[in-house]
Structures are given as C-alpha cells and as structure tokens.
Design a protein around this motif. Structure first.
Motif, PDB file in Angstrom:
ATOM      1  N   ARG A 170       0.806  -1.223   0.000  1.00 14.37           N
ATOM      2  CA  ARG A 170       0.000   0.000   0.000  1.00 14.37           C
ATOM      3  C   ARG A 170       0.840   1.274   0.000  1.00 14.37           C
ATOM      4  NH1 ARG A 170      -5.336  -0.283   1.279  1.00 14.37           N
ATOM      5  NH2 ARG A 170      -5.176   1.561   2.596  1.00 14.37           N
ATOM      6  N   GLY A 171       2.156   1.128   0.053  1.00 13.10           N
ATOM      7  CA  GLY A 171       3.005   2.301  -0.097  1.00 13.10           C
ATOM      8  C   GLY A 171       3.319   3.013   1.211  1.00 13.10           C
ATOM      9  N   VAL A 172       4.073   4.103   1.080  1.00 13.79           N
ATOM     10  CA  VAL A 172       4.605   4.764   2.270  1.00 13.79           C
ATOM     11  C   VAL A 172       3.501   5.346   3.153  1.00 13.79           C
ATOM     12  CG1 VAL A 172       6.152   6.573   3.113  1.00 13.79           C
ATOM     13  CG2 VAL A 172       6.718   5.305   1.043  1.00 13.79           C
ATOM     14  N   LYS A 173       2.618   6.165   2.545  1.00 13.85           N
ATOM     15  CA  LYS A 173       1.614   6.839   3.386  1.00 13.85           C
ATOM     16  C   LYS A 173       0.478   5.915   3.788  1.00 13.85           C
ATOM     17  CE  LYS A 173       2.008  11.792   2.715  1.00 13.85           C
ATOM     18  NZ  LYS A 173       2.754  12.065   1.473  1.00 13.85           N
ATOM     19  N   LYS A 174      -0.080   5.214   2.794  1.00 14.00           N
ATOM     20  CA  LYS A 174      -1.268   4.397   3.096  1.00 14.00           C
ATOM     21  C   LYS A 174      -0.925   3.061   3.737  1.00 14.00           C
ATOM     22  CE  LYS A 174      -4.315   6.025  -0.536  1.00 14.00           C
ATOM     23  NZ  LYS A 174      -4.340   5.634  -1.952  1.00 14.00           N
ATOM     24  N   GLY A 175       0.312   2.622   3.568  1.00 22.11           N
ATOM     25  CA  GLY A 175       0.700   1.328   4.127  1.00 22.11           C
ATOM     26  C   GLY A 175       1.525   1.494   5.392  1.00 22.11           C
ATOM     27  N   LEU A 176       2.813   1.845   5.215  1.00 21.66           N
ATOM     28  CA  LEU A 176       3.731   1.910   6.353  1.00 21.66           C
ATOM     29  C   LEU A 176       3.259   2.900   7.419  1.00 21.66           C
ATOM     30  CD1 LEU A 176       7.289   1.863   4.724  1.00 21.66           C
ATOM     31  CD2 LEU A 176       5.500   0.177   4.669  1.00 21.66           C
ATOM     32  N   GLU A 177       2.967   4.126   6.938  1.00 19.40           N
ATOM     33  CA  GLU A 177       2.621   5.165   7.898  1.00 19.40           C
ATOM     34  C   GLU A 177       1.312   4.832   8.618  1.00 19.40           C
ATOM     35  OE1 GLU A 177       3.473   9.107   6.344  1.00 19.40           O
ATOM     36  OE2 GLU A 177       1.788   9.881   7.515  1.00 19.40           O
ATOM     37  N   ALA A 178       0.340   4.372   7.843  1.00 18.99           N
ATOM     38  CA  ALA A 178      -0.966   4.070   8.438  1.00 18.99           C
ATOM     39  C   ALA A 178      -0.830   2.997   9.514  1.00 18.99           C
ATOM     40  CB  ALA A 178      -1.936   3.608   7.350  1.00 18.99           C
ATOM     41  N   ILE A 179       0.000   1.987   9.267  1.00 22.34           N
ATOM     42  CA  ILE A 179       0.078   0.895  10.223  1.00 22.34           C
ATOM     43  C   ILE A 179       0.895   1.278  11.465  1.00 22.34           C
ATOM     44  CG2 ILE A 179       2.095  -0.436   9.416  1.00 22.34           C
ATOM     45  CD1 ILE A 179      -1.179  -2.115  10.045  1.00 22.34           C
ATOM     46  N   VAL A 180       2.007   2.017  11.276  1.00 22.95           N
ATOM     47  CA  VAL A 180       2.804   2.350  12.468  1.00 22.95           C
ATOM     48  C   VAL A 180       2.084   3.347  13.374  1.00 22.95           C
ATOM     49  CG1 VAL A 180       5.037   1.811  11.439  1.00 22.95           C
ATOM     50  CG2 VAL A 180       4.194   4.161  11.342  1.00 22.95           C
ATOM     51  N   LYS A 181       1.212   4.165  12.782  1.00 18.11           N
ATOM     52  CA  LYS A 181       0.456   5.115  13.614  1.00 18.11           C
ATOM     53  C   LYS A 181      -0.437   4.377  14.598  1.00 18.11           C
ATOM     54  CE  LYS A 181      -0.051   9.323  10.922  1.00 18.11           C
ATOM     55  NZ  LYS A 181      -0.887   9.846   9.830  1.00 18.11           N
ATOM     56  N   ILE A 182      -0.872   3.187  14.219  1.00 15.88           N
ATOM     57  CA  ILE A 182      -1.721   2.410  15.119  1.00 15.88           C
ATOM     58  C   ILE A 182      -0.885   1.487  16.006  1.00 15.88           C
ATOM     59  CG2 ILE A 182      -3.580   0.686  15.239  1.00 15.88           C
ATOM     60  CD1 ILE A 182      -4.399   1.699  12.436  1.00 15.88           C
ATOM     61  N   THR A 183      -0.003   0.694  15.349  1.00 15.79           N
ATOM     62  CA  THR A 183       0.656  -0.368  16.118  1.00 15.79           C
ATOM     63  C   THR A 183       1.654   0.134  17.156  1.00 15.79           C
ATOM     64  OG1 THR A 183       2.199  -0.600  14.288  1.00 15.79           O
ATOM     65  CG2 THR A 183       0.441  -2.213  14.406  1.00 15.79           C
ATOM     66  N   VAL A 184       2.428   1.173  16.830  1.00 15.46           N
ATOM     67  CA  VAL A 184       3.453   1.577  17.790  1.00 15.46           C
ATOM     68  C   VAL A 184       2.838   2.160  19.075  1.00 15.46           C
ATOM     69  CG1 VAL A 184       5.537   2.977  18.146  1.00 15.46           C
ATOM     70  CG2 VAL A 184       5.208   1.756  16.001  1.00 15.46           C
ATOM     71  N   PRO A 185       1.879   3.121  18.959  1.00 17.05           N
ATOM     72  CA  PRO A 185       1.236   3.565  20.209  1.00 17.05           C
ATOM     73  C   PRO A 185       0.494   2.418  20.915  1.00 17.05           C
ATOM     74  CG  PRO A 185       0.729   5.085  18.424  1.00 17.05           C
ATOM     75  CD  PRO A 185       1.419   3.916  17.804  1.00 17.05           C
ATOM     76  N   ALA A 186      -0.139   1.535  20.124  1.00 19.45           N
ATOM     77  CA  ALA A 186      -0.881   0.425  20.742  1.00 19.45           C
ATOM     78  C   ALA A 186       0.057  -0.481  21.530  1.00 19.45           C
ATOM     79  CB  ALA A 186      -1.624  -0.378  19.677  1.00 19.45           C
ATOM     80  N   LEU A 187       1.225  -0.696  20.964  1.00 18.08           N
ATOM     81  CA  LEU A 187       2.210  -1.546  21.634  1.00 18.08           C
ATOM     82  C   LEU A 187       2.601  -0.970  23.002  1.00 18.08           C
ATOM     83  CD1 LEU A 187       4.961  -3.201  19.734  1.00 18.08           C
ATOM     84  CD2 LEU A 187       5.793  -1.703  21.455  1.00 18.08           C
ATOM     85  N   VAL A 188       2.813   0.353  23.019  1.00 16.58           N
ATOM     86  CA  VAL A 188       3.196   0.989  24.283  1.00 16.58           C
ATOM     87  C   VAL A 188       2.036   0.895  25.280  1.00 16.58           C
ATOM     88  CG1 VAL A 188       3.860   3.167  25.373  1.00 16.58           C
ATOM     89  CG2 VAL A 188       4.818   2.530  23.156  1.00 16.58           C
ATOM     90  N   ILE A 189       0.822   1.163  24.806  1.00 20.73           N
ATOM     91  CA  ILE A 189      -0.335   1.113  25.709  1.00 20.73           C
ATOM     92  C   ILE A 189      -0.520  -0.296  26.273  1.00 20.73           C
ATOM     93  CG2 ILE A 189      -2.862   1.330  25.831  1.00 20.73           C
ATOM     94  CD1 ILE A 189      -2.556   3.630  23.775  1.00 20.73           C
ATOM     95  N   MET A 190      -0.368  -1.296  25.414  1.00 19.90           N
ATOM     96  CA  MET A 190      -0.565  -2.668  25.892  1.00 19.90           C
ATOM     97  C   MET A 190       0.509  -3.052  26.915  1.00 19.90           C
ATOM     98  SD  MET A 190      -2.084  -4.770  22.654  1.00 19.90           S
ATOM     99  CE  MET A 190      -0.709  -4.560  21.583  1.00 19.90           C
ATOM    100  N   LEU A 191       1.735  -2.615  26.666  1.00 19.44           N
ATOM    101  CA  LEU A 191       2.785  -2.918  27.653  1.00 19.44           C
ATOM    102  C   LEU A 191       2.498  -2.212  28.977  1.00 19.44           C
ATOM    103  CD1 LEU A 191       6.106  -2.894  25.595  1.00 19.44           C
ATOM    104  CD2 LEU A 191       5.041  -4.847  26.722  1.00 19.44           C
ATOM    105  N   LEU A 192       1.972  -0.967  28.876  1.00 13.13           N
ATOM    106  CA  LEU A 192       1.627  -0.252  30.111  1.00 13.13           C
ATOM    107  C   LEU A 192       0.526  -0.995  30.871  1.00 13.13           C
ATOM    108  CD1 LEU A 192       1.750   3.476  28.967  1.00 13.13           C
ATOM    109  CD2 LEU A 192       3.208   2.387  30.692  1.00 13.13           C
ATOM    110  N   LEU A 193      -0.465  -1.481  30.113  1.00 18.79           N
ATOM    111  CA  LEU A 193      -1.550  -2.237  30.761  1.00 18.79           C
ATOM    112  C   LEU A 193      -1.000  -3.478  31.462  1.00 18.79           C
ATOM    113  CD1 LEU A 193      -4.461  -2.167  28.148  1.00 18.79           C
ATOM    114  CD2 LEU A 193      -4.357  -1.019  30.379  1.00 18.79           C
ATOM    115  N   LEU A 194      -0.105  -4.165  30.766  1.00 12.98           N
ATOM    116  CA  LEU A 194       0.477  -5.366  31.353  1.00 12.98           C
ATOM    117  C   LEU A 194       1.290  -5.015  32.596  1.00 12.98           C
ATOM    118  CD1 LEU A 194       1.575  -7.216  28.098  1.00 12.98           C
ATOM    119  CD2 LEU A 194      -0.095  -8.043  29.753  1.00 12.98           C
ATOM    120  N   MET A 195       1.939  -3.837  32.552  1.00  9.89           N
ATOM    121  CA  MET A 195       2.724  -3.442  33.716  1.00  9.89           C
ATOM    122  C   MET A 195       1.813  -3.099  34.897  1.00  9.89           C
ATOM    123  SD  MET A 195       5.590  -0.525  34.150  1.00  9.89           S
ATOM    124  CE  MET A 195       4.405   0.749  34.473  1.00  9.89           C
ATOM    125  N   VAL A 196       0.695  -2.430  34.582  1.00  9.41           N
ATOM    126  CA  VAL A 196      -0.258  -2.122  35.651  1.00  9.41           C
ATOM    127  C   VAL A 196      -0.758  -3.416  36.278  1.00  9.41           C
ATOM    128  CG1 VAL A 196      -2.553  -1.181  36.138  1.00  9.41           C
ATOM    129  CG2 VAL A 196      -0.962   0.081  34.685  1.00  9.41           C
TER     130      VAL A 196
END
Ligand code: TRP
Length: 503
Positions: A170-196
């Motif tokens: 899907r290319g730089v904007k619609k593929g890479l950028e779209a997915i990292v905008k979701i997964t990277v913050p989600a990853l941090v939030i999930m780790l925080l939840l697990l830490m809590v």
C-alpha cells in the motif's frame, strides 16, 4: 552542498510518522524477549548504563549515517550508494554495500516471519484458554507438538508474510505510515496495561529489582552454569568481557541497522527534519520500550514461581504456564502475544521495504509486483527455517545435495550440516553481514563522502553535534564494531563448530 534529488517513492507526512516507523522497525522481538533477560542476568542497572553508552557511541552514529545516505541519495540502498560514491568520485563498487544490506534484511525476514507466525498462532491459542490449568510439562509438550508439525508452521509463516506484503504494497503513506500510527502507540499502551497488571500482582518489586538492581559484579565477573561467581586459585573473582560484549552487540542489533531499512526510511524524510534529534529519540524510545517489556514480563514470571528465561522458551514454554494459572489469563496472555505480534510486524515491514524499493527501481515494476516477488522469495527461503523449527538439521533439509557430494564424511562439513538451516542463516546474517555492513556504512559516510555533503545533510544547528558525530563515525564506531565482529565470530565457532560432539 544540496543534492537537489527528490524521492520518487513517496514521503512521510512529517517527523512524527518517521519517528514511529523507525521506532517500530527498531522495536522487535529482541526488545521484548531478549533485552530484559540479558539486563537481569548481567547486572541490571549497571548493564543498562553500559548498554546506553554503546547505543550512543556505536548505534546512533551508524543510524544517523544510514539516514544521511538515504536522504541524500533518495533511492534504494544500492542506487543511493552508487550515486553518492560517484558524487564523491570514488569506486561505484560501493553500491554493492547497498546490495549486501538489502540481502541481509531479506534473509532476516525469512526467519523472523517463521517466529512471528508462531506468535500469531499462540495469540489464538492463549485467547481460547488452551493453557488453563496446564502444568509446566503440559505446556512444554504442547509446544513440542506444535513446532514439530511443519504444515502448521508453514501455514502461520504464510499468514504473517501475507499481512506484511499487504501493508508494504500500500506504499509509504497508506501502508507503512498508516500501520505504524496504530501499532506503535498500541504496543506501548498494551505494555503499560500489562505493567499495571504486574503492579497489582505481588511480584512487581521482584521483577523490578531483577531488572534494575545495580550489580557491577554480575557485569564484569565470570559465573559458572549454576550462576555462582567463579573464584580462581588466588581467591579473587575472575574478570570477563562477556557482559560488556553483550551490551555492545545488543546496542548495535536493537536499532535495526545494517539492513537498509533506515536508509529507505531516510529516503522518505523531509529535508527540514533534524536527523540528530529524531534518531536520538528513536534510540531512547527503543530502550524504554524494552525496559517496559521487562517490567511487564518478569513480575508475572516470578509471581508464578517460574524462572527467568529468554527467547522462544520464555514466550512459548514459560509464560503460557502463568497465563494458564491466572484469572483472565486468556485476556492478559493474548494482550501479550498481540504486543509481540505488533513488534514483529513493524520490524518485518522495515525488513521487506528495501528489497521492494530496489526491485521497483531496477525492473520498473509496480510496487505490488515488487512486493509479490520480494515477499514471495522471502517466504520461500523461510521454508528452510520452518524445517529447522520442526527439528530438521541442514543435512535433512538439503539432503539431496549433501548425499550427492558425500559431504557428511568431511569433519567440518559434518558439524556445519548438523546445524539447522536457521542457525546457519542466522549465524551468517547476525555475525557477519550485520557487523560488516555497519562497519562499511560508517567508513563510507565518515571517510568517503565529503565532509560538506554530510554536514549539509545532517543539518545540525549546534556545530558540536556534527563534530562529535564525525569523530564517532570515523574512529570509534568502526573500531567497536570490529570488536563485536571478532567476538561474535569467536563465540559462534566455539559454540557450534569446536565443542560439539561429532555424532
Ligand atoms: N531490532 C530488532 C529487534 O530488536 C531486530 C532487527 C535486527 C531488525 N535488525 C533489524 C528489525 C532490521 C528490523 C530491521 O528485535
């Protein structure tokens, strides 16, 4: 001196998407299943300090160099190095360095995907409460049954590669950028939840002290297999470089360098964005996420009386015991495996992108066609690792060739062919291709590119940034990477070729 070149492949919409994509590439399975354990075993806070030092003197200068190459060349690693070498009036053979890093990334993807496939499979299993009430033996047995089945492994490997291909196509904007905008913050939030969750769990402090207690002795003194310090005949501790070498090696590996991913991510980066600042924050985010993972994992491990471990044994045979024993273990467990999946996905995307870009440029393919070729080829090579996980050694895997040449009669060949295909590919890539690539990247940017060009690309306001970076990239990083290279090779040969009994 401006280059005037622009990217024909797309651009990030700003500094933030670049930061997220680079962090997503850097944060991989290693951050979650390796770093916390290595920290705990090698002196906690003491190890972290030494490791951070190496991140800044070895990793960061090479990281910045990769972005400089990409942003100035504005092409795939191969073609960027070709252009920049010509610009500096040096041999165009430097382009081969671009080829080498691209191949390294392609090879890593082939086995990363097999492991990530297993992670996907386990997130489904844990969610379905498959481990509830299961004993340690039961969990181990389940894993052995699971991994001895090549069809299942192949199916999950295929699913993972397909997901990666869809994103990259899907290319730089619609593929890479779209997915990292979701997964990277989600990853941090999930780790925080697990830490809590871990904080409410009574072993949080055990986990935290395993990770952070400052123990210089563990960092620099040798221990035996049982973990006690080795005392020599004069009654003093025996010094070892092992912990320090481990810190160096991981500092280099963790940033996702030497596979051309950061070069390509630099291609898409606007000229106005500061390379020094963003790469610095990526390095900080990478380490913070790895520590957070430790704070989420080890309290759980200790709360259930399990012992610390790393790699596949930690996630497939240790943690499921805890998930099977705790309330809502299916929720907590799937959260954990989803986190691992996101970490692997954003790294896998970065591993595939350089090959795709190279194919687009070289063969004038569309992005989708290039993804099918590069992703398909990586899937195919991954089959070697599928067989490795399910227990076949290299000889079984390519028995036709070895039988033909009777290689098994040769002693060294015998030992090499007793390794699994995965061990051989991983050995070649992490011990040879990555350090050699990193070393040559530093040499290229530090010694071959003109100082004007690199100063212009780095575009640092504070002149000290440029001066410090240049000293590091010309002298310090290359020297330390050579140390990592030599030490890694020595250890690998010792471990796999010399002391392995010949069967
Ligand atoms: N840094 C990743 C990790 O910690 C692994 C990795 C090594 C990687 N080299 C890479 C990921 C290159 C993406 C690109 O697990």
């Amino acid at each position: 001196m401006a280059s005037g070149r622009v990217s024909h492949l797309g651009e990030w919409s700003g500094g933030m998407p670049f930061f997220l994509a680079a962090t997503g590439a850097a944060v991989g399975l290693g951050n979650i299943w390796k770093f916390p354990y290595v920290v705990g075993e090698n002196g906690g806070g003491a190890f972290v300090l030494v490791y951070l030092f190496f991140v800044f003197v070895i990793g960061l200068p090479v990281f910045m160099s990769e972005i400089i190459i990409g942003r100035r060349g504005r092409q795939s690693p191969y073609h960027s190095l070709y252009i920049l070498a010509s610009e500096a009036q040096h041999s165009r053979h430097w382009a081969k360095l671009g080829g080498l890093v691209t191949i390294a990334g392609f090879l890593i993807l082939s086995y990363y995907s097999v492991v990530a496939g297993q992670v996907m499979a386990y997130s489904v299993r844990v969610a379905s409460s498959a481990f509830v009430g299961m004993s340690a033996d039961g969990v181990l047995n389940t894993y052995n049954v699971f991994r001895s089945n090549p069809e299942t492994l192949l199916a999950w490997h295929t699913v993972f590669i397909v997901v990666v291909c869809i994103v990259v196509s899907r290319g730089v904007k619609k593929g890479l950028e779209a997915i990292v905008k979701i997964t990277v913050p989600a990853l941090v939030i999930m780790l925080l939840l697990l830490m809590v969750y871990a904080i409410y769990n009574h072993s949080f402090l055990n986990g935290a002290s395993y990770l952070f207690d400052f123990d210089f002795k563990k960092l620099i003194y040798a221990r035996d297999v049982a973990g006690s310090f080795i005392i020599d005949s004069s009654g003093s501790y025996q010094f070892t470089f092992k912990g320090i070498l481990m810190a160096m090696g991981h500092a280099f590996f963790t940033l996702g360098l030497s596979v051309g991913a950061m070069m390509v991510y630099g291609v898409y980066l606007d000229r106005d964005i500061s390379i020094g600042k963003t790469t610095f924050f990526v390095a900080i985010a990478d380490t913070s996420i790895a520590l957070l993972a430790g704070l989420a994992i080890f309290p759980i491990v200790f709360a259930y009386g399990l012992s610390a471990a790393q790699g596949p044994s930690l996630v497939f045979t240790t943690l499921p015991i805890a998930f099977g024993a705790m309330y809502f273990g299916n929720v907590i467990g799937s959260l954990f495996f989803l986190t691992l999946f996101f970490a692997a996905l954003t790294s896998a995307i970065a591993l595939l992108e350089p090959s795709v870009v190279w194919l687009i440029e070289r063969s004038k393919m569309t992005r989708v066609q290039a993804v099918v070729w590069a992703g398909g080829a990586s899937w195919f090579v991954g089959i070697i690792s599928v067989f490795a996980v399910s227990g076949a050694n290299l000889r079984d895997t390519i028995f036709v060739i070895t039988d033909f040449f009777s290689i098994s009669d040769i002693d060294l060949g015998h030992r090499i062919f007793n390794l699994t295909g995965f061990q051989v590919i991983d050995g070649i890539v992490t011990l040879v291709l990555l350090p050699v690539g990193g070393l040559l990247i530093a040499v290229f940017v530090g010694w071959i590119m003109s100082a004007e060009s690199s100063r212009y690309e780095l575009n640092a306001k504070n002149p000290w940034v440029y001066t410090t970076w240049r000293i590091l990239v010309r002298y310090i990083s290359p020297a330390l990477i050579l140390v990592i290279f030599a030490a890694g090779l020595f250890e690998w040969v010792n471990k796999y070729l010399l002391y392995q009994p010949v069967l």
